[in-house]
Scaffold this active site. Structure first.
Site, mmCIF file in Angstrom:
data_model
loop_
_atom_site.group_PDB
_atom_site.id
_atom_site.type_symbol
_atom_site.label_atom_id
_atom_site.label_comp_id
_atom_site.label_asym_id
_atom_site.label_seq_id
_atom_site.Cartn_x
_atom_site.Cartn_y
_atom_site.Cartn_z
ATOM 1 N N GLU A 74 2.880 10.470 -19.045
ATOM 2 C CA GLU A 74 3.735 11.508 -18.828
ATOM 3 C C GLU A 74 5.270 11.041 -18.489
ATOM 4 O O GLU A 74 5.633 9.862 -18.244
ATOM 5 C CB GLU A 74 3.722 12.161 -17.170
ATOM 6 C CG GLU A 74 4.665 13.205 -16.765
ATOM 7 C CD GLU A 74 4.740 13.393 -15.350
ATOM 8 O OE1 GLU A 74 3.807 12.964 -14.499
ATOM 9 O OE2 GLU A 74 5.369 14.217 -14.751
ATOM 10 N N ASP B 266 9.838 -1.009 -5.882
ATOM 11 C CA ASP B 266 11.187 -0.429 -5.816
ATOM 12 C C ASP B 266 11.787 -0.954 -4.538
ATOM 13 O O ASP B 266 11.347 -0.787 -3.415
ATOM 14 C CB ASP B 266 10.943 1.324 -5.594
ATOM 15 C CG ASP B 266 12.383 1.929 -5.609
ATOM 16 O OD1 ASP B 266 13.390 1.179 -5.819
ATOM 17 O OD2 ASP B 266 12.454 3.013 -5.165
ATOM 18 N N ASP C 293 15.251 -0.905 -2.467
ATOM 19 C CA ASP C 293 16.545 -0.242 -2.498
ATOM 20 C C ASP C 293 17.351 -0.371 -1.191
ATOM 21 O O ASP C 293 16.992 -0.783 -0.067
ATOM 22 C CB ASP C 293 16.045 1.331 -2.254
ATOM 23 C CG ASP C 293 17.128 2.481 -2.294
ATOM 24 O OD1 ASP C 293 16.969 3.548 -2.858
ATOM 25 O OD2 ASP C 293 18.337 2.263 -1.866
ATOM 26 N N CYS D 215 27.951 -5.237 5.673
ATOM 27 C CA CYS D 215 29.066 -4.933 4.783
ATOM 28 C C CYS D 215 29.024 -3.382 4.480
ATOM 29 O O CYS D 215 29.944 -2.616 4.775
ATOM 30 C CB CYS D 215 29.086 -5.766 3.625
ATOM 31 S SG CYS D 215 27.432 -5.831 2.582
ATOM 32 N N ARG E 223 22.336 1.643 -9.671
ATOM 33 C CA ARG E 223 23.338 1.587 -8.389
ATOM 34 C C ARG E 223 23.092 0.611 -7.504
ATOM 35 O O ARG E 223 23.845 -0.317 -7.314
ATOM 36 C CB ARG E 223 23.220 3.181 -7.903
ATOM 37 C CG ARG E 223 24.125 3.351 -6.884
ATOM 38 C CD ARG E 223 24.648 4.643 -6.598
ATOM 39 N NE ARG E 223 23.496 5.631 -5.928
ATOM 40 C CZ ARG E 223 23.957 6.727 -5.456
ATOM 41 N NH1 ARG E 223 25.114 7.375 -5.632
ATOM 42 N NH2 ARG E 223 23.089 7.439 -5.235
ATOM 43 N N ARG E 224 22.031 0.652 -6.447
ATOM 44 C CA ARG E 224 21.633 -0.217 -5.413
ATOM 45 C C ARG E 224 20.478 -0.680 -5.480
ATOM 46 O O ARG E 224 20.077 -0.978 -4.313
ATOM 47 C CB ARG E 224 22.227 0.705 -4.117
ATOM 48 C CG ARG E 224 21.316 2.024 -4.225
ATOM 49 C CD ARG E 224 21.544 2.647 -3.127
ATOM 50 N NE ARG E 224 20.744 3.864 -3.183
ATOM 51 C CZ ARG E 224 20.624 5.094 -2.434
ATOM 52 N NH1 ARG E 224 21.894 5.347 -1.695
ATOM 53 N NH2 ARG E 224 19.758 5.787 -2.512
ATOM 54 N N GLY E 225 19.833 -0.857 -6.434
ATOM 55 C CA GLY E 225 18.345 -1.312 -6.202
ATOM 56 C C GLY E 225 17.865 -1.972 -7.271
ATOM 57 O O GLY E 225 18.612 -2.140 -8.488
ATOM 58 N N HIS F 69 13.844 -2.331 -9.733
ATOM 59 C CA HIS F 69 12.663 -2.075 -9.785
ATOM 60 C C HIS F 69 11.747 -3.213 -10.760
ATOM 61 O O HIS F 69 12.447 -3.981 -11.352
ATOM 62 C CB HIS F 69 12.646 -0.484 -10.901
ATOM 63 C CG HIS F 69 13.291 0.514 -10.304
ATOM 64 N ND1 HIS F 69 13.323 1.242 -10.970
ATOM 65 C CD2 HIS F 69 13.567 0.876 -9.083
ATOM 66 C CE1 HIS F 69 14.084 2.389 -10.441
ATOM 67 N NE2 HIS F 69 14.088 1.848 -9.216
ATOM 68 N N ASP G 179 9.955 -0.112 -0.922
ATOM 69 C CA ASP G 179 9.724 1.455 -0.842
ATOM 70 C C ASP G 179 8.174 1.734 -1.130
ATOM 71 O O ASP G 179 7.793 1.814 -2.253
ATOM 72 C CB ASP G 179 10.469 2.214 -1.574
ATOM 73 C CG ASP G 179 10.357 3.773 -1.322
ATOM 74 O OD1 ASP G 179 9.401 4.127 -0.957
ATOM 75 O OD2 ASP G 179 11.349 4.618 -1.659
ATOM 76 N N HIS H 247 2.692 8.271 -9.282
ATOM 77 C CA HIS H 247 4.152 8.470 -8.938
ATOM 78 C C HIS H 247 5.263 7.906 -9.972
ATOM 79 O O HIS H 247 4.859 7.252 -10.820
ATOM 80 C CB HIS H 247 4.436 7.382 -7.837
ATOM 81 C CG HIS H 247 5.669 7.754 -6.862
ATOM 82 N ND1 HIS H 247 6.738 7.612 -7.522
ATOM 83 C CD2 HIS H 247 5.490 7.964 -5.435
ATOM 84 C CE1 HIS H 247 7.505 7.773 -6.324
ATOM 85 N NE2 HIS H 247 6.858 8.087 -5.053
#
Lengths: 538, 490
Positions: free
Chosen positions: B112, B177, B179, B189, B230-232, B234, B378, B387
């Protein structure tokens, strides 16, 4: 009868049922009278129920816990050693075997039933396993193709510091050197890996003999689980049997699932979004009140919170349009209306069965809230009794108006993992009821709410009447308990002693339904809570 | 064609925003993927957003020849995306990865994919039979975001033809994941979606720790680490056996790897045993490398009173009142103390208490270190076989940065701010073409566009992952062929 010599010990083996211990690989192929059918099943059920009760009442596998379960085993399902003679042994083991298979038929019918049966059968297996002698275990393993070869001593000596660090503080190097260790793929020891109780290296775990029961439980569990699924598929063929069906149905009813779990989608009354603030302080369980505060404070809830709280509000009668208004008003204080409509509105309609699968979702029970989806950073869902640390719980209880004595009691219950009993005590304290007067052990936030409304809603007269009813019930219950030398309300779990007692019919008009039925949910919660353990599943 | 359908997310989706981590609204139907040849013209009429893409398309039907003028104010995100997909997205290697050597014939077809199209239209259950079809569809439909889901028992695009319960997610990589928002209670910060050079090292620590545990403890070999744009980060664990794990096994992995537990209502989120489990000891060794420079240095966790409280609150109850007070007094009287100095005092204080018989404080120091540095997973993303997770080489819609592979061996040097955005990539192609109008490869072929850009730096970690994976698959195939009945792989 055969006699086999093994390591100097004479082991007697019967052709039929050679071992006390069994994971029941084959179904019984023999005649069983209807009477036997009934009593065998009922007796096994009593043992499983005793395990369930022990799980709620006592710390897991403590002295009292073991005592209760072993008593029940001795009384209803004794299994003698081979030296007691073939006649006795075979009769007992036959009963063990047949009753297990009958209950498979009874408990294969739904996910809930299978889960309950599996959990308690596994615990029963563990009880029987730890009672076995070393020699018996060896023959049992061999018979079930479960032989494992210990690692050589040199390898063990090399790994000693690592094995010791994995074994925990109570195990000495001598213990390790004197115990057999088995090297297995980690997939065979999932529960031990999960809780980091074994050394894991390159995909292999090093399992000491004392943890072997865990491995075997895993094997048993996966076999039983797939067998139950199979049985449930085959069940329709059996349903034509006029003798068995009524029996099986009657037995299935013995598993008293909570009423609240089966009232899928039913709504109590009708409330508006304006009423929620007021009701949240008087009649919400702490988990829901806390979520409400978080929502009002942050103007947002994360997914877990929206599900737990949203479905609850639905269940107490907040209709879809009201719910939409309620959530929108709050969320749009920090976001645009279109963001809300795009990202959240669907979710709310979904909960009300208006989108997607169109399932009318039911609200979460205590068991679900306590055991699944632990809250993480930024989350507010969960059960305060289970998921807050003592300091935060203390503050919250104080904020909710519980006096310091009550807080102490509640913290004590929580420390014994009795989260639902703690919530019940909170209910009593905040509804000005004496200890033991609660009409239930809280098993569902909605039940907490309903009972609270019975006490606080309606006119003064109705309230007064309900209150005195509860007090009368409490009095009768106390008398009943005292007459049997059972712990009275002063001790937590008293409700459950009654519900378990065989003679509880005698209590007459005292409605014990709540207490009885909630045993189940509380048991699951208590069981799943011990995450260091191997009987938990999702 | 114009009917509306409800697109629902049966399985949760990884999103950077909690807010959009939700089923979507009723949307106009964008024909199914299989109706590709006729879809774009018909589909675009119902969706205003597609029109922009179409106009670009109709001007220059040969998308590969679209020239780029990064200064052109008319180049919107969707136009840049179209260029990115047609010229830069590494379809070939991507397909090599997801087809896993084509050992199982339907592995790629039954996978998928889901697309987020412009206007937040979310389409699930897309599937493609070949690399060519995947490429064509992606370029044509120009998704803002691509998620990868599970391998199903049938081709997902046909899922409506089988009855609900018979449509099953069978396999997927085990994904992790991490994050940065989950670090909000300890970061000093930034908050939320923001990151900076001070907090990025949390991700570095996470990658180091998890990579070690997955390889050494579990013996996994094919690990692909991806910057999420962006901010993480995988992680895709792709070993053959791993992809078959059910959700129970996946949960065991996350439980084994999770140490920091609890919500705001638990000040102390870590409980350790003494001695420490060997795996956690190795994690602690890694944390120690970063503790001084990052946690005490960059994060400066013992500087401001609010941050100090967060640390002190984790010291177990029976003693914290006294110890808290002692340390606070000390730090009040010396307001210029550094986090490093204060940490030493805290450690000393705990040490003395343990010596004085307070054995429940034995694990306090490592517990604080874990709470303030250990990776936070996560777990929901990892648990479910079905998922979805944002695909590598996607472009993050908010930052424009490409979700690039990361090289674990030089993870300390990874700089998220140096990850190219599509704007940058497009102008790099232009600059390169202007400077080298006739560039070829050594063998005389036309130079691939990505080699003209910074994206080429991120291809080597991908190949470093892909090549051993493929040789493992080849080996397994060979072993399979001369299998003599022995179990090769437990």
């Amino acid at each position: 009868m055969q006699h086999i010599r093994k390591g100097g010990n004479k082991v007697t083996v019967f052709r039929e049922y050679p071992h006390k211990l069994s994971i029941y690989p084959l179904p019984p192929i023999q005649e069983v009278s209807l009477e036997e059918f009934e009593t065998f099943a009922a007796d096994r059920l009593k043992v499983l129920k005793a395990i369930e009760l022990a799980r709620i009442k006592f710390p897991k596998r403590g002295v009292e816990y073991n005592g209760l379960v072993n008593d029940a085993i001795r009384k209803y399902m004794p299994l003698s050693e081979n030296d007691q003679g073939e006649d006795i042994c075979v009769a007992e083991r036959r009963k063990d075997h047949i009753s297990h298979y009958i209950l498979r038929l009874v408990y294969c019918r739904s996910e809930d039933l299978r889960r309950w049966f599996l959990m308690h059968e596994l615990e029963l297996f563990r009880f029987k396993f730890v009672a076995e002698t070393q020699a018996q275990i060896v023959t049992f393993l061999k018979a079930n193709d479960l032989s494992y070869v210990p690692i050589p001593n040199e390898e063990k000596a090399q790994l000693l510091p690592l094995l010791q660090a994995s074994a925990g503080p109570t195990v000495s190097p001598q213990d390790i050197l004197s115990e057999d260790y088995f090297k297995l793929p980690f997939l065979a020891a999932l529960e031990l890996v999960r809780s980091r109780r074994v050394y894991l290296q390159g995909g292999a775990v090093y399992v000491p003999r004392r943890e072997l029961v865990s491995i075997l439980s895993g094997v048993y569990r996966s076999r039983l689980s797939s067998a139950l699924a199979q049985t449930s598929r085959a069940l329709p063929n059996l349903e034509e049997d006029e003798r068995l069906v009524p029996l099986l149905n009657a037995l299935a009813k013995q598993y008293l699932g909570s009423d609240y779990l089966s009232q899928r989608g039913q709504v109590t009354g009708n409330i508006t979004s304006e009423q929620v603030d007021g009701l949240s302080t008087t009649s919400f369980s702490p988990c829901m009140r806390n979520l409400h505060q978080a929502l009002r404070g942050n103007h947002h809830l994360r997914h877990g919170g929206r599900m737990q709280y949203g479905l609850f509000l639905k269940s107490i009668g907040l209709h879809l349009d009201e719910a939409m208004r309620f959530w929108r008003t709050e969320f749009t204080r920090i976001m645009g209306a279109d963001k809300f409509d795009k990202s959240y509105a669907y979710n709310i309609r979904h909960n009300y069965g208006k989108e997607g699968k169109r399932t009318d979702y039911s609200s979460y029970s205590c068991a679900k809230i306590i055991t699944s989806n632990n809250p993480g950073v930024g989350d507010h869902h969960g059960c305060p009794f289970r998921h807050f640390d003592a300091e935060h719980l203390r503050q919250k209880m104080y904020e909710y108006g519980v006096a310091s004595g009550g807080i102490k009691e509640i913290i004590g219950l929580v420390q014994g993992n009795q989260f639902q009993v703690a919530c019940t005590r909170y209910f009593e304290l905040t509804h000005k009821l004496p200890q033991g007067a609660s009409p239930m052990i809280v098993s569902h936030p909605r039940q907490f709410y309903d009972e609270s409304r019975k006490l606080l809603g309606g006119n003064d007269e109705q309230q007064q009447q309900h209150r005195s009813q509860l007090l009368t019930m409490r009095e009768k219950r106390e008398q009943f308990l005292a007459a049997r030398g059972l712990p009275t309300s002063g001790s937590p779990g008293a409700h459950m002693s009654i519900s378990y007692d065989d003679n509880f019919d005698e209590i007459g008009d005292i409605s014990m339904d709540a207490a009885t039925t909630e045993v189940l949910a509380a048991a699951e919660a208590a069981a799943d809570f011990d995450d260091a353990d191997d009987m938990d599943f999702d | 064609m114009d009917q509306t359908t409800v697109v629902r997310r049966a399985a949760p989706i990884d999103e950077d925003d909690d807010a959009s981590n939700e089923p979507m609204a009723v949307i106009p139907s964008v024909a199914t993927a299989s109706a590709s040849s006729s879809a774009p013209a018909a589909g675009s009429s119902s969706s205003g957003s597609a029109a922009g893409g179409k106009s670009l398309f109709s001007r220059k039907p040969n998308s590969a020849a679209v020239s780029i003028h990064s200064s052109d104010p008319g180049l919107e995100f969707d136009q840049l995306m179209r260029i990115y997909y047609s010229r830069l997205f590494p379809f070939k290697k991507y397909y090599r990865w997801l087809s896993y050597g084509n050992v199982q014939k339907h592995y790629f077809c039954n996978r998928e994919f889901s697309f987020t199209l412009e206007g937040d239209i979310y389409v699930r259950y897309q599937s493609f039979s070949t690399e060519e079809q995947l490429r064509k569809e992606i370029i044509q439909r120009n998704p803002i975001k691509i998620d990868i889901g599970a391998v199903y028992n049938v081709e997902p695009k046909d899922h409506k033809q089988v009855r609900g319960p018979e449509f099953k997610a069978e396999e997927k990589e085990v994904v992790f994941d991490i994050d940065m928002t989950d670090y909000d209670d300890i970061r000093t910060c930034c908050k939320g979606a923001d990151i900076c050079f001070r907090c990025w090292p949390f991700m570095t620590i996470a990658v180091r720790i998890l990579d070690r545990a997955l390889r050494d403890d579990f013996g996994f070999k094919s690990l692909l680490w991806i910057y999420s744009g962006r901010r993480g980060v995988h992680c895709w664990v792709c070993d053959n056996s791993v992809r078959t794990y059910d959700s129970n096994i996946r949960t065991v992995l996350t439980d084994y790897l999770s140490v920091v537990k609890g919500s705001e209502k638990n000040a102390k989120k870590v409980a350790l045993t003494n001695p420490l489990h060997p795996s956690l000891q190795k994690s602690l060794d890694i944390i120690e490398e970063y503790w001084e420079p990052v946690i005490l240095g960059d994060q400066d966790i013992l500087r401001s009173p609010a941050h100090i409280d967060r640390v002190l609150a984790t010291i177990p109850d029976e003693d914290n009142a006294r110890m808290r007070q002692a340390l606070r007094n000390e730090w009040n009287t010396h307001p210029n103390g550094t986090s490093q100095e204060r940490w030493k005092q805290l450690v000393q204080e705990v040490y003395l208490s343990v010596k004085a018989g307070k054995s429940y404080l034995k694990s306090t120091v490592p517990e604080i270190m874990f709470q303030f540095a250990y990776p936070r997973l996560d777990v929901e993303v990892t648990k479910g076989v079905n998922h979805l997770l944002k695909s590598p080489f996607c472009v993050h819609p908010k930052t424009g940065r490409v979700c690039v592979p990361m090289d674990v061996d030089s993870i300390d040097d990874f700089d998220p701010f140096a990850v190219p955005t599509i704007q940058e990539l497009c102008s790099q192609i232009n600059q390169f073409d202007a400077a080298n109008p006739h560039a070829t490869t050594d063998s005389g072929k036309k130079l691939q566009d990505y080699k003209k850009t910074k994206l080429k730096d991120f291809m080597s970690p991908f190949l470093k992952f892909l090549e051993p994976l493929e040789s493992n698959i080849r080996d397994a195939k060979l072993m399979d062929m001369d299998k003599d009945g022995m179990a090769m792989d437990w």
